[in-house]
Design a protein around this motif. Structure first.
Motif, PDB file in Angstrom:
ATOM      1  N   ASP A 312       0.837  -1.206   0.000  1.00  0.00           N
ATOM      2  CA  ASP A 312       0.000   0.000   0.000  1.00  0.00           C
ATOM      3  C   ASP A 312       0.871   1.256   0.000  1.00  0.00           C
ATOM      4  N   GLY A 313       1.965   1.222   0.767  1.00  0.00           N
ATOM      5  CA  GLY A 313       2.860   2.375   0.831  1.00  0.00           C
ATOM      6  C   GLY A 313       3.517   2.655  -0.502  1.00  0.00           C
ATOM      7  N   GLU A 314       3.899   1.606  -1.211  1.00  0.00           N
ATOM      8  CA  GLU A 314       4.529   1.790  -2.516  1.00  0.00           C
ATOM      9  C   GLU A 314       3.538   2.341  -3.526  1.00  0.00           C
ATOM     10  N   ILE A 315       2.284   1.889  -3.453  1.00  0.00           N
ATOM     11  CA  ILE A 315       1.249   2.419  -4.346  1.00  0.00           C
ATOM     12  C   ILE A 315       1.044   3.902  -4.073  1.00  0.00           C
ATOM     13  N   SER A 316       0.942   4.257  -2.802  1.00  0.00           N
ATOM     14  CA  SER A 316       0.745   5.663  -2.435  1.00  0.00           C
ATOM     15  C   SER A 316       1.916   6.514  -2.913  1.00  0.00           C
ATOM     16  N   SER A 317       3.138   6.022  -2.695  1.00  0.00           N
ATOM     17  CA  SER A 317       4.328   6.775  -3.084  1.00  0.00           C
ATOM     18  C   SER A 317       4.390   6.962  -4.593  1.00  0.00           C
ATOM     19  N   LEU A 318       4.087   5.899  -5.328  1.00  0.00           N
ATOM     20  CA  LEU A 318       4.134   5.977  -6.791  1.00  0.00           C
ATOM     21  C   LEU A 318       3.110   6.968  -7.321  1.00  0.00           C
ATOM     22  N   LEU A 319       1.875   6.890  -6.805  1.00  0.00           N
ATOM     23  CA  LEU A 319       0.826   7.769  -7.314  1.00  0.00           C
ATOM     24  C   LEU A 319       1.048   9.214  -6.885  1.00  0.00           C
ATOM     25  N   LEU A 320       1.583   9.425  -5.682  1.00  0.00           N
ATOM     26  CA  LEU A 320       1.878  10.794  -5.254  1.00  0.00           C
ATOM     27  C   LEU A 320       2.946  11.418  -6.145  1.00  0.00           C
ATOM     28  N   SER A 321       3.950  10.632  -6.519  1.00  0.00           N
ATOM     29  CA  SER A 321       4.986  11.166  -7.410  1.00  0.00           C
ATOM     30  C   SER A 321       4.408  11.517  -8.775  1.00  0.00           C
ATOM     31  N   LEU A 322       3.430  10.727  -9.244  1.00  0.00           N
ATOM     32  CA  LEU A 322       2.797  11.038 -10.532  1.00  0.00           C
ATOM     33  C   LEU A 322       1.968  12.311 -10.437  1.00  0.00           C
ATOM     34  N   ILE A 323       1.254  12.485  -9.328  1.00  0.00           N
ATOM     35  CA  ILE A 323       0.471  13.704  -9.128  1.00  0.00           C
ATOM     36  C   ILE A 323       1.395  14.916  -9.094  1.00  0.00           C
ATOM     37  N   ASN A 324       2.493  14.815  -8.329  1.00  0.00           N
ATOM     38  CA  ASN A 324       3.438  15.931  -8.238  1.00  0.00           C
ATOM     39  C   ASN A 324       4.024  16.282  -9.598  1.00  0.00           C
ATOM     40  N   ALA A 325       4.370  15.245 -10.367  1.00  0.00           N
ATOM     41  CA  ALA A 325       5.050  15.479 -11.640  1.00  0.00           C
ATOM     42  C   ALA A 325       4.098  15.897 -12.754  1.00  0.00           C
ATOM     43  N   GLY A 326       2.823  15.474 -12.679  1.00  0.00           N
ATOM     44  CA  GLY A 326       1.944  15.643 -13.823  1.00  0.00           C
ATOM     45  C   GLY A 326       0.852  16.675 -13.691  1.00  0.00           C
ATOM     46  N   THR A 327       0.849  17.431 -12.610  1.00  0.00           N
ATOM     47  CA  THR A 327      -0.228  18.400 -12.409  1.00  0.00           C
ATOM     48  C   THR A 327       0.214  19.824 -12.710  1.00  0.00           C
ATOM     49  N   ASP A 328       1.101  20.346 -11.872  1.00  0.00           N
ATOM     50  CA  ASP A 328       1.510  21.740 -12.005  1.00  0.00           C
ATOM     51  C   ASP A 328       2.352  21.980 -13.253  1.00  0.00           C
ATOM     52  N   THR A 329       3.146  20.991 -13.642  1.00  0.00           N
ATOM     53  CA  THR A 329       4.012  21.178 -14.803  1.00  0.00           C
ATOM     54  C   THR A 329       3.211  21.387 -16.084  1.00  0.00           C
ATOM     55  N   THR A 330       2.181  20.564 -16.287  1.00  0.00           N
ATOM     56  CA  THR A 330       1.369  20.685 -17.509  1.00  0.00           C
ATOM     57  C   THR A 330       0.582  21.983 -17.511  1.00  0.00           C
ATOM     58  N   ALA A 331       0.025  22.360 -16.354  1.00  0.00           N
ATOM     59  CA  ALA A 331      -0.713  23.622 -16.263  1.00  0.00           C
ATOM     60  C   ALA A 331       0.207  24.811 -16.521  1.00  0.00           C
ATOM     61  N   THR A 332       1.432  24.746 -15.999  1.00  0.00           N
ATOM     62  CA  THR A 332       2.394  25.829 -16.201  1.00  0.00           C
ATOM     63  C   THR A 332       2.773  25.955 -17.671  1.00  0.00           C
ATOM     64  N   THR A 333       2.951  24.826 -18.359  1.00  0.00           N
ATOM     65  CA  THR A 333       3.258  24.863 -19.791  1.00  0.00           C
ATOM     66  C   THR A 333       2.133  25.537 -20.574  1.00  0.00           C
ATOM     67  N   ALA A 334       0.891  25.153 -20.295  1.00  0.00           N
ATOM     68  CA  ALA A 334      -0.248  25.749 -21.001  1.00  0.00           C
ATOM     69  C   ALA A 334      -0.350  27.251 -20.716  1.00  0.00           C
ATOM     70  N   GLU A 335      -0.026  27.639 -19.482  1.00  0.00           N
ATOM     71  CA  GLU A 335      -0.043  29.073 -19.153  1.00  0.00           C
ATOM     72  C   GLU A 335       1.015  29.829 -19.958  1.00  0.00           C
ATOM     73  N   TRP A 336       2.208  29.254 -20.086  1.00  0.00           N
ATOM     74  CA  TRP A 336       3.254  29.892 -20.887  1.00  0.00           C
ATOM     75  C   TRP A 336       2.839  29.987 -22.355  1.00  0.00           C
ATOM     76  N   VAL A 337       2.148  28.959 -22.870  1.00  0.00           N
ATOM     77  CA  VAL A 337       1.671  29.012 -24.255  1.00  0.00           C
ATOM     78  C   VAL A 337       0.764  30.225 -24.437  1.00  0.00           C
ATOM     79  N   MET A 338      -0.203  30.362 -23.539  1.00  0.00           N
ATOM     80  CA  MET A 338      -1.148  31.469 -23.659  1.00  0.00           C
ATOM     81  C   MET A 338      -0.453  32.815 -23.473  1.00  0.00           C
TER      82      MET A 338
END
Length: 530
Positions: A312-338
């Motif tokens: 369970d801990g490994e699942i949580s750690s893996l998914l948290l890393s995906l959330i950290n890596a895939g949320t703000d970065t993509t939104a920031t890229t789209a903001e720079w595009v605009m």
């Protein structure tokens, strides 16, 4: 008589003081000479680079805007540069040619990760997460899970409905907000809402956050996310000079990171609900039409060939890393595009005309439209080039010695990939500081998702440690921007003009805009479309 005795005593003390000063001076000079000799001998087989200061070496380059400082140094010392970070050796790659030389031949050698206080605390000392794990069997197992189960082409295709649903939801609410005509729209907030909910829908099939950002829970989530990302780019002195750990303690780093770790775990526990997933899996009356989410997939996926499951801990750690890596970065890229399109209104109008021609007026932009929008693709690529979400890649470390361009690189040498400098390499790009999407219309074959063919455009990194969610980030950023352009006419607030737009960068691991992009939106399509 006593006068002569006093003079003699003074002369003796002066001689003693002079002797002491001379001894200290000699010691300092000797120490410096030894330092210079050691550094000189060590650097004979290493690439060129700036001369290090005693104790701290070249550590100053990691303060402020390190991607710019390292770019400036590379202009003097070359695309393959050696720097000394306290007690750590570091190789800096700053040109496309140097990146090709390193990663075509030595990608595996540089596929491990250096240890740090931030990763030690955030992973509870286990380093059992996809971004942090050192190169070896465990990391290969996690990477295989990511490639074959979480981000495979089939999985990516199965999530298309989620991406469209979240973009449609954003467009609907933006139309409602714009019709009020009361204020400007903080675009980054809306984009982060889409990327956040897209991730939670992929993970648990639940939309976790109110896109209007009215609840405290989402603001708390955004705060944890931003602080976690910033921590990865922090300069912690004890990582480089261990005997200066008292400074790290005085700064309160460990307590701060422990609090961040606790808040992150609480957040991800609410999102993924592992126990509920386990109960549903055992429920014999469950709905057979239910589509498994990422948690379901990971609960069933074997970690290795022996069939060992993830904890369970490994699942949580893996998914948290995906959330950290895939949320703000993509939104920031789209903001720079605009932001770039607001600063270049002619290009924005051309992009809108292209989308209108291909998509028409009576539906939203679909993912299937994107291959038919060459200008949009060129705009996204050019934004990746000028504003890479991570201007410096997460550090790598060599786990074996190697020879790069004739230089002998020892084991445990850190590697910094200066993506920002590579993307502005004058040997690859004319006028590299200018936003000019036409350069990718002229060279449409350049693919930022390749990771091993086009070293002049590597926003997601290269080789084995390349971001596993690159295709998701590219698709979602393209889809969000296309629909924003298709559905709205955008204007700057009163008093601002394209020529005076503030395009300053914030200091962080992620290349944020220093000033959030706030715009006025005027709908181009009827509300019934959403």
């Amino acid at each position: 008589m006593w006068i002569w005795q006093d003079l003699a005593a003074r002369a003796s003390r002066a001689a003693h003081g002079s002797s002491l000063v001379g001894t200290v001076t000699a010691l300092v000079v000797t120490t410096l000479l030894i330092h210079l000799l050691v550094v000189y001998q060590r650097r004979q087989k290493l690439p060129p680079g700036p001369w290090p200061w005693p104790v701290v070496g070249n550590l100053f380059v990691l303060n402020g805007r390190p991607h710019r400082k390292l770019q400036k140094l590379a202009a003097t010392y070359g695309g393959l540069m050696y720097i000394q970070l306290g007690e750590r050796r570091c190789l800096v790659v700053s040109t496309a040619a140097a990146a090709k030389e390193v990663f075509k031949k030595h990608d595996q050698a540089f596929s491990s990760r250096p240890r740090s206080l931030v990763l030690t605390v955030l992973t509870a000392g286990t380093y059992r997460s996809l971004p942090a794990a050192p190169y070896g069997q465990y990391w290969r197992q996690l990477r295989r899970l990511a490639n074959t189960r979480l981000f495979s082409p089939a999985t990516h295709a199965s999530h298309e409905g989620i991406r469209h649903g979240e973009v449609r939801n954003m467009m609907k609410v933006l139309v409602e907000e714009s019709q009020k005509g009361t204020s400007t729209i903080n675009l980054k907030k809306w984009l982060t809402g889409v990327t956040s909910n897209n991730m939670t829908m992929m993970i648990t099939r639940n939309r976790y956050f109110d896109i209007r950002d009215k609840n405290q829970e989402k603001r708390g989530y955004d705060d944890v996310l931003r602080r976690s990302v910033d921590a990865n780019g922090a300069l912690v002195i004890s990582d480089y000079v261990p005997w200066l750990s008292f400074i790290t303690k005085l700064q309160g780093w460990e307590e701060y990171l422990l609090g961040l770790q606790r808040r992150g775990r609480e957040m991800v526990a609410k999102i993924i609900e592992v126990d509920n997933h386990k109960r549903r899996e055992k429920d014999v009356t469950k709905d057979e039409s239910y589509v498994p989410d990422m948690v379901d997939v990971l609960l069933k996926a074997p970690l290795d060939d022996a069939g060992k499951p993830l904890s369970d801990g490994e699942i949580s750690s893996l998914l948290l890393s995906l959330i950290n890596a895939g949320t703000d970065t993509t939104a920031t890229t789209a903001e720079w595009v605009m932001a770039e399109l607001m600063a270049n209104p002619d290009i924005r109008e051309q992009a809108q005309a292209e989308i209108d021609t291909v998509v028409g007026l009576d539906r939203l932009v679909q993912e299937s439209d994107i291959p038919n929008l060459p200008l949009l693709q060129a705009i996204i690529k050019e934004t990746f080039r000028l504003h890479p979400a991570a201007p410096l890649s997460v550090k790598r470390e060599s786990h074996e010695p190697c020879v790069v361009s004739g230089w002998s690189i020892p084991t445990q040498t850190e590697l910094i990939l200066n993506i920002y400098a590579i993307h502005r390499d004058p040997n690859m790009y004319d006028n590299p500081d200018v936003f000019r999407p036409s350069r990718f219309l002229e060279h449409p074959e350049v693919n930022p998702l390749s990771g091993h063919d086009f070293f002049e455009l590597i926003p997601f990194g290269v080789g084995r440690r390349m971001c596993p969610g690159a295709n998701l980030a590219y698709t979602l950023a393209s889809l969000m921007v296309a629909n924003l352009l298709h559905s709205f006419d955008w204007a700057l607030p009163d008093g601002e003009s394209p020529a005076t737009m503030d395009m300053s960068e914030a200091i962080s691991f992620v290349l944020y805009r220093e000033k959030p992009l706030c715009l006025i939106a005027k709908p181009r399509r009827p509300a019934s479309l959403y």
